[in-house]
Motif scaffolding. Structure first.
Motif, PDB file in Angstrom:
ATOM      1  N   THR A 268       6.666  11.299  77.650  1.00 27.85           N
ATOM      2  CA  THR A 268       5.268  10.884  77.690  1.00 27.85           C
ATOM      3  C   THR A 268       4.779  10.417  76.326  1.00 27.85           C
ATOM      4  OG1 THR A 268       4.806  12.396  79.512  1.00 27.85           O
ATOM      5  CG2 THR A 268       2.913  11.612  78.244  1.00 27.85           C
ATOM      6  N   PHE A 269       5.213  11.063  75.258  1.00 31.81           N
ATOM      7  CA  PHE A 269       4.819  10.680  73.910  1.00 31.81           C
ATOM      8  C   PHE A 269       5.964  10.012  73.154  1.00 31.81           C
ATOM      9  CE2 PHE A 269       1.717  13.860  75.086  1.00 31.81           C
ATOM     10  CZ  PHE A 269       0.533  13.305  74.625  1.00 31.81           C
ATOM     11  N   GLY A 270       6.849   9.327  73.900  1.00 33.26           N
ATOM     12  CA  GLY A 270       7.896   8.525  73.288  1.00 33.26           C
ATOM     13  C   GLY A 270       9.207   9.261  73.113  1.00 33.26           C
ATOM     14  N   ARG A 271       9.245  10.264  72.251  1.00 35.48           N
ATOM     15  CA  ARG A 271      10.477  11.002  71.993  1.00 35.48           C
ATOM     16  C   ARG A 271      10.614  12.145  73.000  1.00 35.48           C
ATOM     17  NH1 ARG A 271      11.956  15.351  68.449  1.00 35.48           N
ATOM     18  NH2 ARG A 271      14.115  15.146  67.746  1.00 35.48           N
ATOM     19  N   GLN A 272      11.828  12.386  73.471  1.00 31.41           N
ATOM     20  CA  GLN A 272      12.032  13.433  74.465  1.00 31.41           C
ATOM     21  C   GLN A 272      11.782  14.807  73.849  1.00 31.41           C
ATOM     22  OE1 GLN A 272      16.031  14.111  76.070  1.00 31.41           O
ATOM     23  NE2 GLN A 272      15.143  14.186  78.116  1.00 31.41           N
TER      24      GLN A 272
ATOM     25  N   ARG B  36      -5.432   7.614  81.498  1.00 38.11           N
ATOM     26  CA  ARG B  36      -4.032   7.930  81.785  1.00 38.11           C
ATOM     27  C   ARG B  36      -3.197   7.679  80.537  1.00 38.11           C
ATOM     28  NH1 ARG B  36      -3.480   4.793  85.821  1.00 38.11           N
ATOM     29  NH2 ARG B  36      -2.582   2.966  84.784  1.00 38.11           N
ATOM     30  N   LEU B  37      -2.373   8.637  80.155  1.00 37.60           N
ATOM     31  CA  LEU B  37      -1.398   8.458  79.083  1.00 37.60           C
ATOM     32  C   LEU B  37      -0.107   7.910  79.670  1.00 37.60           C
ATOM     33  CD1 LEU B  37      -1.751  11.719  76.945  1.00 37.60           C
ATOM     34  CD2 LEU B  37      -2.338   9.416  76.228  1.00 37.60           C
ATOM     35  N   GLU B  38       0.480   6.910  79.006  1.00 39.12           N
ATOM     36  CA  GLU B  38       1.747   6.352  79.452  1.00 39.12           C
ATOM     37  C   GLU B  38       2.715   6.320  78.280  1.00 39.12           C
ATOM     38  OE1 GLU B  38       0.993   2.527  81.118  1.00 39.12           O
ATOM     39  OE2 GLU B  38       0.079   3.329  82.946  1.00 39.12           O
ATOM     40  N   GLY B  39       3.962   6.628  78.549  1.00 41.01           N
ATOM     41  CA  GLY B  39       4.968   6.597  77.503  1.00 41.01           C
ATOM     42  C   GLY B  39       6.280   6.056  78.031  1.00 41.01           C
TER      43      GLY B  39
ATOM     44  N   LEU C 293      19.556   1.177  68.528  1.00 39.87           N
ATOM     45  CA  LEU C 293      18.113   1.182  68.292  1.00 39.87           C
ATOM     46  C   LEU C 293      17.390   1.773  69.496  1.00 39.87           C
ATOM     47  CD1 LEU C 293      17.748  -2.401  66.800  1.00 39.87           C
ATOM     48  CD2 LEU C 293      17.617  -0.253  65.530  1.00 39.87           C
ATOM     49  N   GLU C 294      16.235   2.387  69.224  1.00 40.94           N
ATOM     50  CA  GLU C 294      15.417   2.947  70.298  1.00 40.94           C
ATOM     51  C   GLU C 294      13.960   2.563  70.072  1.00 40.94           C
ATOM     52  OE1 GLU C 294      14.822   7.164  72.716  1.00 40.94           O
ATOM     53  OE2 GLU C 294      15.338   7.216  70.585  1.00 40.94           O
ATOM     54  N   LEU C 295      13.351   1.920  71.065  1.00 43.32           N
ATOM     55  CA  LEU C 295      11.941   1.543  71.030  1.00 43.32           C
ATOM     56  C   LEU C 295      11.156   2.559  71.844  1.00 43.32           C
ATOM     57  CD1 LEU C 295       9.807  -0.630  70.209  1.00 43.32           C
ATOM     58  CD2 LEU C 295      10.243  -1.691  72.437  1.00 43.32           C
ATOM     59  N   ARG C 296      10.180   3.199  71.206  1.00 42.53           N
ATOM     60  CA  ARG C 296       9.357   4.210  71.886  1.00 42.53           C
ATOM     61  C   ARG C 296       7.896   3.800  71.799  1.00 42.53           C
ATOM     62  NH1 ARG C 296      11.631   9.128  68.269  1.00 42.53           N
ATOM     63  NH2 ARG C 296      13.871   8.719  68.520  1.00 42.53           N
ATOM     64  N   ARG C 297       7.196   3.989  72.902  1.00 41.41           N
ATOM     65  CA  ARG C 297       5.769   3.671  72.913  1.00 41.41           C
ATOM     66  C   ARG C 297       4.987   4.741  73.656  1.00 41.41           C
ATOM     67  NH1 ARG C 297       3.729   2.301  77.779  1.00 41.41           N
ATOM     68  NH2 ARG C 297       5.085   1.345  79.351  1.00 41.41           N
ATOM     69  N   THR C 298       3.751   4.932  73.213  1.00 40.91           N
ATOM     70  CA  THR C 298       2.787   5.783  73.905  1.00 40.91           C
ATOM     71  C   THR C 298       1.439   5.095  73.827  1.00 40.91           C
ATOM     72  OG1 THR C 298       3.978   7.795  73.258  1.00 40.91           O
ATOM     73  CG2 THR C 298       1.703   8.057  74.019  1.00 40.91           C
ATOM     74  N   ASP C 299       0.763   4.968  74.963  1.00 40.14           N
ATOM     75  CA  ASP C 299      -0.563   4.363  74.954  1.00 40.14           C
ATOM     76  C   ASP C 299      -1.477   5.110  75.918  1.00 40.14           C
ATOM     77  OD1 ASP C 299       1.391   2.380  76.638  1.00 40.14           O
ATOM     78  OD2 ASP C 299      -0.506   2.646  77.677  1.00 40.14           O
ATOM     79  N   ILE C 300      -2.764   4.914  75.739  1.00 34.66           N
ATOM     80  CA  ILE C 300      -3.767   5.534  76.596  1.00 34.66           C
ATOM     81  C   ILE C 300      -4.598   4.437  77.239  1.00 34.66           C
ATOM     82  CG2 ILE C 300      -5.342   5.852  74.620  1.00 34.66           C
ATOM     83  CD1 ILE C 300      -6.416   8.348  76.093  1.00 34.66           C
TER      84      ILE C 300
END
Length: 328
Positions: free
Chosen positions: A185-189, A232-235, A253-260
């Protein structure tokens, strides 16, 4: 975080709620079998910074950010006390940049029209201990990344999410619960806590929430039309395998995103088993980072994406009315 079963969580009024507990309350929308949705986020700026001199900094403008999703759920076991639901999903998102050229920032050129995919399978188990208590276990595996049918490798792209929840059904109109998710949910597991709160106050108003992941105030205009307002939070997390320098110098490489997303939503019946939804609001990115290795804490690129409005449409199938009326 998801405590509720995607195809059964809405607790239709056909079930004898006084006999077995469930997360849903009266007035919630109907359960869903197949869902197709599309979101568009237009015209926003992006600024990128990196401490690595090989990568450098960049600025750009995104004309469109498209998100497409198809999900399907089927009950393998559907008894009053125990439900086992299997679901599959296919999702993709892509970025379209403005005015790209050979000299544009490398990350932008790589992401242009690149389909970042998610192909998933999940199993959810909901069991009612009695008329007041229930628990949920959900396990989901997804292949997330920039793969194609020619280069897909399960071990390179597999992401796993696990949900555990325990709840109390206070009344047909009131359900609460606590739980944990091991997910993205916040990008990193990592492990995230959550609190379930579903409550219907009267024939028109109710609240549906799994805090802090989402919260919606519900207004039931009638049995065929529902309105929502909330957030809603999305990751997401995508594994990338870039084949051009300088990013190709970093293997995984790893692309992580979190948005509201602050949202307004309407759901409306088209015909018996077919519904549609229209949703709009404002999206603000909380974090958008590229990491030099999968699972790493070392940020290679820090992206700052401007907030923007968005609009989405959705079609979904629900159980036919004649089917649910048989169980009354």
């Amino acid at each position: 975080m998801c405590f509720v079963l995607p195809a059964q969580a809405q607790a239709p009024e056909t079930e004898a709620l006084e006999e077995f507990a469930s997360p849903g309350v009266r007035g919630m929308g109907k359960s869903r079998g197949v869902v197709i949705s599309y979101d568009r986020l237009p015209n926003f700026d992006i600024d990128s910074e990196s401490d690595d001199p090989r990568v450098g900094n960049g600025q750009g403008h995104i004309k469109r950010h498209n998100q497409f999703m198809v999900r399907a759920f089927a009950p393998i076991l559907n008894k009053p006390q125990t439900k086992l639901i299997v679901g599959v999903n296919y999702e993709l998102e892509e970025f379209n940049f403005e005015g790209l050229s050979e000299s544009s920032y490398d990350l932008y050129r790589y992401l242009e029209d690149k389909n970042l995919k998610s192909l998933g399978l999940q199993v959810a188990y909901l069991h009612s201990l009695n008329e007041r208590n229930f628990y949920l276990v959900r396990v989901k595996g997804e292949l997330n990344g920039d793969y194609t049918h020619d280069n897909i490798n399960i071990t390179d792209y597999l992401k796993t999410t696990i949900d555990l929840a325990y709840g109390w059904k206070k009344s047909p109109d009131y359900s609460i619960g606590v739980g944990l998710q091991w997910g993205y949910t916040f990008g990193r597991q990592r492990v995230y806590p959550g609190i379930l709160y579903n409550r219907t106050f009267n024939d028109n108003w109710g609240v549906e929430s799994i805090f802090p992941a989402n919260l919606r105030v519900r207004y039931n205009a009638n049995e065929k039309t529902l309105f929502y307002a909330g957030y809603r939070l999305e990751g997401a997390s995508y594994n990338l395998y870039v084949d051009e320098p300088p990013l190709s110098e970093f293997k995984d490489l790893e692309l992580r995103r979190t948005d509201i997303k602050g949202l307004l939503r309407m759901e409306r019946e088209i015909y018996d088993f077919l519904w549609f939804a229209v949703e709009g609001g404002f999206r603000q990115y909380y974090r958008h980072r590229l990491f030099d290795e999968v699972g790493s804490r070392d940020e290679l690129i820090r992206n700052d994406l401007a907030g923007t409005g968005y609009v989405g449409v959705e079609l979904f199938l629900v159980p036919p009315r004649r089917f649910t009326e048989k169980n009354r």
